[in-house]
Motif scaffolding. Structure first.
Motif, PDB file in Angstrom:
ATOM      1  N   ASN A   9     -11.160  -5.965  26.977  1.00 45.37           N
ATOM      2  CA  ASN A   9     -10.392  -5.900  25.722  1.00 45.37           C
ATOM      3  C   ASN A   9      -8.972  -5.435  26.014  1.00 45.37           C
ATOM      4  N   PHE A  10      -8.217  -5.091  24.960  1.00 46.14           N
ATOM      5  CA  PHE A  10      -6.809  -4.706  25.165  1.00 46.14           C
ATOM      6  C   PHE A  10      -6.677  -3.378  25.908  1.00 46.14           C
ATOM      7  N   MET A  11      -7.701  -2.558  25.906  1.00 50.54           N
ATOM      8  CA  MET A  11      -7.659  -1.318  26.681  1.00 50.54           C
ATOM      9  C   MET A  11      -7.752  -1.643  28.171  1.00 50.54           C
ATOM     10  N   ALA A  12      -8.650  -2.596  28.502  1.00 50.54           N
ATOM     11  CA  ALA A  12      -8.825  -2.990  29.909  1.00 50.54           C
ATOM     12  C   ALA A  12      -7.515  -3.519  30.481  1.00 50.54           C
TER      13      ALA A  12
ATOM     14  N   GLY B 113      -4.943  -6.018  15.942  1.00 53.94           N
ATOM     15  CA  GLY B 113      -6.092  -6.539  16.693  1.00 53.94           C
ATOM     16  C   GLY B 113      -7.154  -5.510  17.052  1.00 53.94           C
ATOM     17  N   ASP B 114      -6.888  -4.249  16.762  1.00 52.94           N
ATOM     18  CA  ASP B 114      -7.878  -3.191  17.071  1.00 52.94           C
ATOM     19  C   ASP B 114      -9.198  -3.414  16.332  1.00 52.94           C
ATOM     20  N   ILE B 115      -9.160  -4.074  15.161  1.00 53.64           N
ATOM     21  CA  ILE B 115     -10.418  -4.263  14.401  1.00 53.64           C
ATOM     22  C   ILE B 115     -11.228  -5.469  14.880  1.00 53.64           C
TER      23      ILE B 115
ATOM     24  N   SER C  44       0.274   0.287  27.312  1.00 58.49           N
ATOM     25  CA  SER C  44      -0.598  -0.247  26.261  1.00 58.49           C
ATOM     26  C   SER C  44       0.237  -0.976  25.207  1.00 58.49           C
ATOM     27  N   PHE C  45       0.557  -0.339  24.118  1.00 58.92           N
ATOM     28  CA  PHE C  45       1.330  -0.967  23.038  1.00 58.92           C
ATOM     29  C   PHE C  45       1.671   0.122  22.041  1.00 58.92           C
ATOM     30  N   THR C  46       2.381  -0.250  20.953  1.00 60.12           N
ATOM     31  CA  THR C  46       2.528   0.700  19.860  1.00 60.12           C
ATOM     32  C   THR C  46       2.059   0.016  18.580  1.00 60.12           C
ATOM     33  N   LEU C  47       1.609   0.795  17.631  1.00 61.46           N
ATOM     34  CA  LEU C  47       1.153   0.239  16.355  1.00 61.46           C
ATOM     35  C   LEU C  47       2.275  -0.470  15.611  1.00 61.46           C
ATOM     36  N   PRO C  48       3.509   0.113  15.546  1.00 61.59           N
ATOM     37  CA  PRO C  48       4.586  -0.638  14.892  1.00 61.59           C
ATOM     38  C   PRO C  48       4.828  -1.998  15.579  1.00 61.59           C
TER      39      PRO C  48
ATOM     40  N   ALA D 251      -1.992   9.904  13.524  1.00 65.66           N
ATOM     41  CA  ALA D 251      -0.654   9.353  13.805  1.00 65.66           C
ATOM     42  C   ALA D 251      -0.572   7.826  13.956  1.00 65.66           C
ATOM     43  N   PRO D 252      -1.415   7.169  14.780  1.00 67.33           N
ATOM     44  CA  PRO D 252      -1.242   5.712  14.899  1.00 67.33           C
ATOM     45  C   PRO D 252      -1.558   4.982  13.595  1.00 67.33           C
ATOM     46  N   GLY D 253      -2.476   5.532  12.798  1.00 73.90           N
ATOM     47  CA  GLY D 253      -2.789   4.950  11.493  1.00 73.90           C
ATOM     48  C   GLY D 253      -1.587   5.032  10.556  1.00 73.90           C
TER      49      GLY D 253
ATOM     50  N   VAL E  42      -6.043  -3.468   7.712  1.00 72.10           N
ATOM     51  CA  VAL E  42      -6.787  -2.365   8.317  1.00 72.10           C
ATOM     52  C   VAL E  42      -6.303  -2.046   9.732  1.00 72.10           C
ATOM     53  N   PHE E  43      -6.117  -0.743   9.996  1.00 73.21           N
ATOM     54  CA  PHE E  43      -6.036  -0.262  11.384  1.00 73.21           C
ATOM     55  C   PHE E  43      -7.117   0.786  11.601  1.00 73.21           C
ATOM     56  N   LEU E  44      -7.933   0.567  12.614  1.00 73.57           N
ATOM     57  CA  LEU E  44      -8.895   1.568  13.071  1.00 73.57           C
ATOM     58  C   LEU E  44      -8.827   1.577  14.587  1.00 73.57           C
ATOM     59  N   PRO E  45      -9.019   2.754  15.229  1.00 70.79           N
ATOM     60  CA  PRO E  45      -8.942   2.767  16.683  1.00 70.79           C
ATOM     61  C   PRO E  45     -10.101   1.997  17.316  1.00 70.79           C
ATOM     62  N   SER E  46      -9.833   1.437  18.460  1.00 67.64           N
ATOM     63  CA  SER E  46     -10.824   0.680  19.231  1.00 67.64           C
ATOM     64  C   SER E  46     -12.175   1.402  19.244  1.00 67.64           C
ATOM     65  N   GLY E  47     -13.229   0.670  18.938  1.00 67.37           N
ATOM     66  CA  GLY E  47     -14.573   1.252  18.920  1.00 67.37           C
ATOM     67  C   GLY E  47     -15.142   1.338  17.512  1.00 67.37           C
TER      68      GLY E  47
ATOM     69  N   ALA F 144      -3.385   5.180  24.318  1.00 70.90           N
ATOM     70  CA  ALA F 144      -2.820   5.751  23.089  1.00 70.90           C
ATOM     71  C   ALA F 144      -1.547   5.011  22.670  1.00 70.90           C
ATOM     72  N   ALA F 145      -1.367   4.814  21.336  1.00 70.14           N
ATOM     73  CA  ALA F 145      -0.389   3.834  20.873  1.00 70.14           C
ATOM     74  C   ALA F 145       0.487   4.289  19.712  1.00 70.14           C
ATOM     75  N   THR F 146       0.630   5.612  19.511  1.00 71.80           N
ATOM     76  CA  THR F 146       1.595   6.075  18.512  1.00 71.80           C
ATOM     77  C   THR F 146       2.998   5.911  19.085  1.00 71.80           C
ATOM     78  N   SER F 147       3.890   5.383  18.279  1.00 70.81           N
ATOM     79  CA  SER F 147       5.237   5.083  18.752  1.00 70.81           C
ATOM     80  C   SER F 147       5.903   6.276  19.443  1.00 70.81           C
TER      81      SER F 147
ATOM     82  N   PHE G  66      -5.685   8.410  28.860  1.00 69.17           N
ATOM     83  CA  PHE G  66      -5.385   8.957  27.524  1.00 69.17           C
ATOM     84  C   PHE G  66      -5.785   7.994  26.404  1.00 69.17           C
ATOM     85  N   GLY G  67      -7.053   8.144  25.989  1.00 69.68           N
ATOM     86  CA  GLY G  67      -7.684   7.213  25.063  1.00 69.68           C
ATOM     87  C   GLY G  67      -7.245   7.297  23.618  1.00 69.68           C
ATOM     88  N   LEU G  68      -6.703   8.438  23.208  1.00 66.98           N
ATOM     89  CA  LEU G  68      -6.275   8.610  21.816  1.00 66.98           C
ATOM     90  C   LEU G  68      -4.964   9.395  21.810  1.00 66.98           C
ATOM     91  N   THR G  69      -4.186   9.209  20.772  1.00 66.59           N
ATOM     92  CA  THR G  69      -2.890   9.892  20.654  1.00 66.59           C
ATOM     93  C   THR G  69      -2.971  11.416  20.829  1.00 66.59           C
ATOM     94  N   PRO G  70      -3.898  12.117  20.147  1.00 61.57           N
ATOM     95  CA  PRO G  70      -3.903  13.586  20.311  1.00 61.57           C
ATOM     96  C   PRO G  70      -4.207  14.015  21.750  1.00 61.57           C
TER      97      PRO G  70
END
Ligand code: PHB
Length: 392
Positions: free
Chosen positions: A303-306, A254-256, A144-148, A174-176, A224-229, A128-131, A103-107
């Motif tokens: 990276n943090f996904m790995a 650290g995503d950036i 993984s982790f959460t953005l907060p 959502a994670p943004g 800045v927060f942007l998703p990995s990539g 995916a990292a939305t709280s 699950f690479g992204l919240t949606p």
């Protein structure tokens, strides 16, 4: 007479063996793990990183656990939620997987959650990292982790380091929103001021107009927060718009400064301070071993996904082991995932039995060049951080 006895014995043994094989066969039906990952599209690096880490974990730990052969299935959802939902359904109904993962992204995680609930299948989120995601199904466990969780530390660090006025810029989903809210609350509590809040579209983003607005506002820094990539493209435009020359600092989660792209970002990344749970430069023996093995197998840096994929496999393997390969249903397996404590390449971690979310150390890191390569060098740490975004 003797011959007949021998024959009888042999037959008896054969029968016993046959029976044993039969019982064994029932016990040893493969244990299936269905990973759904974006292997193509905008978030393909997330899929590539997690798949590589999962395969490394299996190469290092074998593909039989408690007598069960581990069968890995990897499916590409291309980052499209309708595909994630359909694939999750197929994996559960047709392949009869024991665990859903990835699950690479919240949606995408949100789309699969109801299927995990209905089928009582543990769902291990390794990206995916939305709280609030862990509340989308009681069968979700997150490695993984959460953005907060990641954003609080940089919000604490900034005002103590001459950063008083900030423009926030986050991916508009959502994670943004999680990152924006957490940073703002903590930063202003510590005397900082937010002078503009910008949100860039998740798909096909063009950062130029936002960077122009940020520059015009003359902040001390942009958070800045942007998703990995998306980090490398952002960093390029940050330099092109001359924000670095204008003396505007860049901070973020650290995503950036994602290890997947960091080394190609060039001098513009030098000095960027971020907070997060994983750096490939984390100086522990466990991480050195992990990074070396990963790079030998893949020719790119984890990276943090790995690391979340690697730890996700650990959580699944140990759950199979502690249920002796006999977990009759998803509930028993899920229980065995809760409360696991171990040393990850990122540092010590716990799967919180109550929230099913990961508790971990959050590091503050600065990008530096060491031995000719760019790394996130950790210089401070907050220990055992629980996701602060959960409803109380
Ligand atoms: C998410 O969609 O939840 C997500 C994706 C990539 C990240 C962080 C969060 O780097």
């Amino acid at each position: 007479m003797q011959k007949r006895t021998v024959l009888r014995l042999l037959l008896g043994t054969g029968l016993a063996l046959g029976l044993a094989t039969h019982v064994g066969a029932a016990d040893t039906k493969p244990f299936k793990i269905g990973f759904i990952l974006p292997m193509t599209g905008q978030s393909a690096s997330t899929g590539r990183q997690i798949e590589a880490a999962v395969k490394l974990y299996m190469a290092q730990n074998g593909s039989t656990v408690a007598g069960r052969k581990i069968e890995l299935i990897v499916k590409d959802d291309a980052g499209v939620a309708d595909s994630t939902r359909r694939i999750a359904q197929e994996l559960v109904v047709n392949d009869k997987v024991d665990v859903l993962a990835g699950f690479g992204l919240t949606p995408l995680a949100a789309a699969a959650a109801p299927i995990a609930t209905q089928s009582k299948t543990p769902m291990v989120i390794t990206a995916a990292a939305t709280s609030s995601l862990t509340e989308a199904s009681p069968y979700i466990v997150r490695t993984s982790f959460t953005l907060p969780q990641a954003a609080v530390s940089i919000a604490e660090w900034a005002p103590k380091n001459k950063i008083k006025k900030v423009v926030t810029m986050v991916a508009d989903y959502a994670p943004g929103i999680d990152a924006e809210r957490t940073f703002k609350d903590r930063f202003t509590l510590n005397g900082g001021q937010i002078i503009a809040e910008l949100r860039s579209p998740l798909r096909a983003p063009d950062f130029a107009p936002f960077l122009q607005r940020a520059r015009d506002a003359s902040p001390d820094a942009i958070f800045v927060f942007l998703p990995s990539g998306q980090g490398a493209a952002f960093m390029k435009q940050f330099a092109e718009r001359g924000l670095d020359k204008a003396g505007i600092k860049l901070i973020g989660t650290g995503d950036i400064t994602d290890d997947d792209q960091l080394n190609d970002m060039g001098d513009v990344a030098l000095g960027v301070v971020t907070s997060q749970h994983y750096s490939a430069a984390h100086p522990s023996p466990a991480n050195k071993k992990f990074v070396e093995a990963f790079q030998a197998a893949n020719k790119f840096r984890p990276n943090f996904m790995a690391v979340a994929g690697y730890d996700g496999m650990r959580v699944i393997y140990k759950a199979v082991e502690s249920t002796k390969g006999q977990a009759a249903n998803g509930d028993a397996l899920l229980e065995a995932m809760k409360g696991q404590i171990f040393e990850s390449p990122r540092g010590p971690v716990l799967i919180d039995g109550q929230t099913r979310d990961i508790v971990q150390d959050i590091y503050i890191r600065r990008v530096e060049r060491q031995n000719g390569q760019l790394w996130n060098i950790e210089f401070d740490v907050q220990k055992s951080v629980k996701d602060p975004g959960k409803k109380k």
